[in-house]
Motif scaffolding. Structure first.
Motif, mmCIF file in Angstrom:
data_model
loop_
_atom_site.group_PDB
_atom_site.id
_atom_site.type_symbol
_atom_site.label_atom_id
_atom_site.label_comp_id
_atom_site.label_asym_id
_atom_site.label_seq_id
_atom_site.Cartn_x
_atom_site.Cartn_y
_atom_site.Cartn_z
ATOM 1 N N ARG A 213 0.836 -1.210 0.000
ATOM 2 C CA ARG A 213 0.000 0.000 0.000
ATOM 3 C C ARG A 213 0.865 1.252 0.000
ATOM 4 O O ARG A 213 0.565 2.222 -0.700
ATOM 5 N N PHE A 214 1.953 1.247 0.761
ATOM 6 C CA PHE A 214 2.856 2.401 0.763
ATOM 7 C C PHE A 214 3.377 2.659 -0.652
ATOM 8 O O PHE A 214 3.411 3.796 -1.121
ATOM 9 N N ILE A 215 3.781 1.592 -1.320
ATOM 10 C CA ILE A 215 4.304 1.722 -2.689
ATOM 11 C C ILE A 215 3.208 2.191 -3.634
ATOM 12 O O ILE A 215 3.424 3.078 -4.462
ATOM 13 N N GLU A 216 2.033 1.627 -3.490
ATOM 14 C CA GLU A 216 0.896 2.031 -4.322
ATOM 15 C C GLU A 216 0.575 3.520 -4.146
ATOM 16 O O GLU A 216 0.209 4.205 -5.094
ATOM 17 N N MET A 217 0.736 4.021 -2.940
ATOM 18 C CA MET A 217 0.424 5.421 -2.660
ATOM 19 C C MET A 217 1.366 6.395 -3.359
ATOM 20 O O MET A 217 1.049 7.569 -3.500
ATOM 21 N N THR A 218 2.514 5.920 -3.814
ATOM 22 C CA THR A 218 3.421 6.803 -4.559
ATOM 23 C C THR A 218 2.814 7.197 -5.901
ATOM 24 O O THR A 218 3.283 8.135 -6.538
ATOM 25 N N ARG A 219 1.767 6.493 -6.315
ATOM 26 C CA ARG A 219 1.066 6.803 -7.567
ATOM 27 C C ARG A 219 -0.328 7.379 -7.295
ATOM 28 O O ARG A 219 -1.208 7.329 -8.140
ATOM 29 N N ASP A 220 -0.529 7.904 -6.096
ATOM 30 C CA ASP A 220 -1.817 8.466 -5.704
ATOM 31 C C ASP A 220 -2.204 9.610 -6.643
ATOM 32 O O ASP A 220 -1.335 10.310 -7.176
ATOM 33 N N VAL A 221 -3.497 9.806 -6.839
ATOM 34 C CA VAL A 221 -3.962 10.883 -7.715
ATOM 35 C C VAL A 221 -3.665 12.250 -7.115
ATOM 36 O O VAL A 221 -3.508 13.226 -7.849
ATOM 37 N N ASP A 222 -3.556 12.330 -5.807
ATOM 38 C CA ASP A 222 -3.212 13.584 -5.145
ATOM 39 C C ASP A 222 -1.685 13.674 -5.038
ATOM 40 O O ASP A 222 -1.044 12.810 -4.455
ATOM 41 N N VAL A 223 -1.132 14.728 -5.598
ATOM 42 C CA VAL A 223 0.325 14.875 -5.648
ATOM 43 C C VAL A 223 0.936 14.930 -4.257
ATOM 44 O O VAL A 223 1.989 14.338 -4.006
ATOM 45 N N LYS A 224 0.267 15.611 -3.319
ATOM 46 C CA LYS A 224 0.817 15.721 -1.961
ATOM 47 C C LYS A 224 0.926 14.339 -1.308
ATOM 48 O O LYS A 224 1.918 14.032 -0.650
ATOM 49 N N VAL A 225 -0.077 13.506 -1.506
ATOM 50 C CA VAL A 225 -0.051 12.149 -0.958
ATOM 51 C C VAL A 225 1.084 11.357 -1.603
ATOM 52 O O VAL A 225 1.848 10.666 -0.917
ATOM 53 N N ALA A 226 1.211 11.476 -2.916
ATOM 54 C CA ALA A 226 2.266 10.751 -3.633
ATOM 55 C C ALA A 226 3.652 11.163 -3.144
ATOM 56 O O ALA A 226 4.526 10.317 -2.928
ATOM 57 N N VAL A 227 3.848 12.457 -2.937
ATOM 58 C CA VAL A 227 5.152 12.953 -2.458
ATOM 59 C C VAL A 227 5.428 12.431 -1.052
ATOM 60 O O VAL A 227 6.544 11.977 -0.753
ATOM 61 N N GLU A 228 4.422 12.479 -0.174
ATOM 62 C CA GLU A 228 4.595 11.944 1.185
ATOM 63 C C GLU A 228 4.929 10.454 1.137
ATOM 64 O O GLU A 228 5.757 9.978 1.904
ATOM 65 N N ALA A 229 4.288 9.732 0.243
ATOM 66 C CA ALA A 229 4.543 8.294 0.120
ATOM 67 C C ALA A 229 5.972 8.027 -0.360
ATOM 68 O O ALA A 229 6.637 7.117 0.132
ATOM 69 N N ILE A 230 6.443 8.819 -1.317
ATOM 70 C CA ILE A 230 7.821 8.647 -1.803
ATOM 71 C C ILE A 230 8.807 8.900 -0.671
ATOM 72 O O ILE A 230 9.756 8.132 -0.465
ATOM 73 N N LYS A 231 8.570 9.948 0.094
ATOM 74 C CA LYS A 231 9.453 10.259 1.225
ATOM 75 C C LYS A 231 9.402 9.141 2.275
ATOM 76 O O LYS A 231 10.419 8.799 2.880
ATOM 77 N N PHE A 232 8.223 8.564 2.465
ATOM 78 C CA PHE A 232 8.086 7.488 3.443
ATOM 79 C C PHE A 232 8.820 6.230 2.977
ATOM 80 O O PHE A 232 9.496 5.568 3.778
ATOM 81 N N ILE A 233 8.731 5.920 1.699
ATOM 82 C CA ILE A 233 9.483 4.778 1.159
ATOM 83 C C ILE A 233 10.980 5.015 1.338
ATOM 84 O O ILE A 233 11.736 4.105 1.675
#
Length: 134
Positions: free
Chosen positions: A59-79
């Motif tokens: 799910r963390f990896i999937e969130m890097t492709r989230d439709v919301d850019v802020k969520v995607a950026v947070e997910a990339i930083k979390f990974i």
């Protein structure tokens, strides 16, 4: 458990806040050299988060492709944080999947990817394979 559920919330602000809070928890636990002992063996804070990480890693990896850019950026930083704490099941595979967001050409996502890609290149000598075509 509740933070895990909030990773799939319909509201982007909730998903972003969940990742932000998880980052704070992982950072705090990752900094702890030894939290407790299990069977006489010291266990770090990061190791204690391993089950949760394994449960939600996809799910963390999937969130890097989230439709919301802020969520995607947070997910990339979390990974990237999980990479630093050595909690990813397969670092190379995770980075390879995350790198696919480069196709979006979103500057904030590309900027968030830089540290992760640099670490992978240093570790593997050539970095992750190029993203697969859509």
């Amino acid at each position: 458990k509740y933070l895990g559920w909030s990773l799939s919330d319909m509201a982007a602000a909730v998903r972003a806040a969940s990742l932000s809070q998880l980052s704070a928890v992982y950072t705090a636990h990752g900094a702890a050299e030894e939290i407790c002992r299990v069977d006489g063996k010291p266990v770090s804070g990061a190791e204690r988060l391993l089950n949760f990480t394994r449960r939600f890693e996809s799910r963390f990896i999937e969130m890097t492709r989230d439709v919301d850019v802020k969520v995607a950026v947070e997910a990339i930083k979390f990974i990237d944080l999980l990479h630093d704490l050595d909690l990813l099941a397969d670092k190379a595979q995770a980075v390879s999947e995350v790198v696919r967001v480069m196709r979006n050409n979103e500057p904030s996502q590309l900027k968030a990817l830089v540290p992760l890609v640099n670490k992978q290149m240093e570790a593997g000598g050539g970095g992750p394979p190029p993203p697969a075509p859509p």
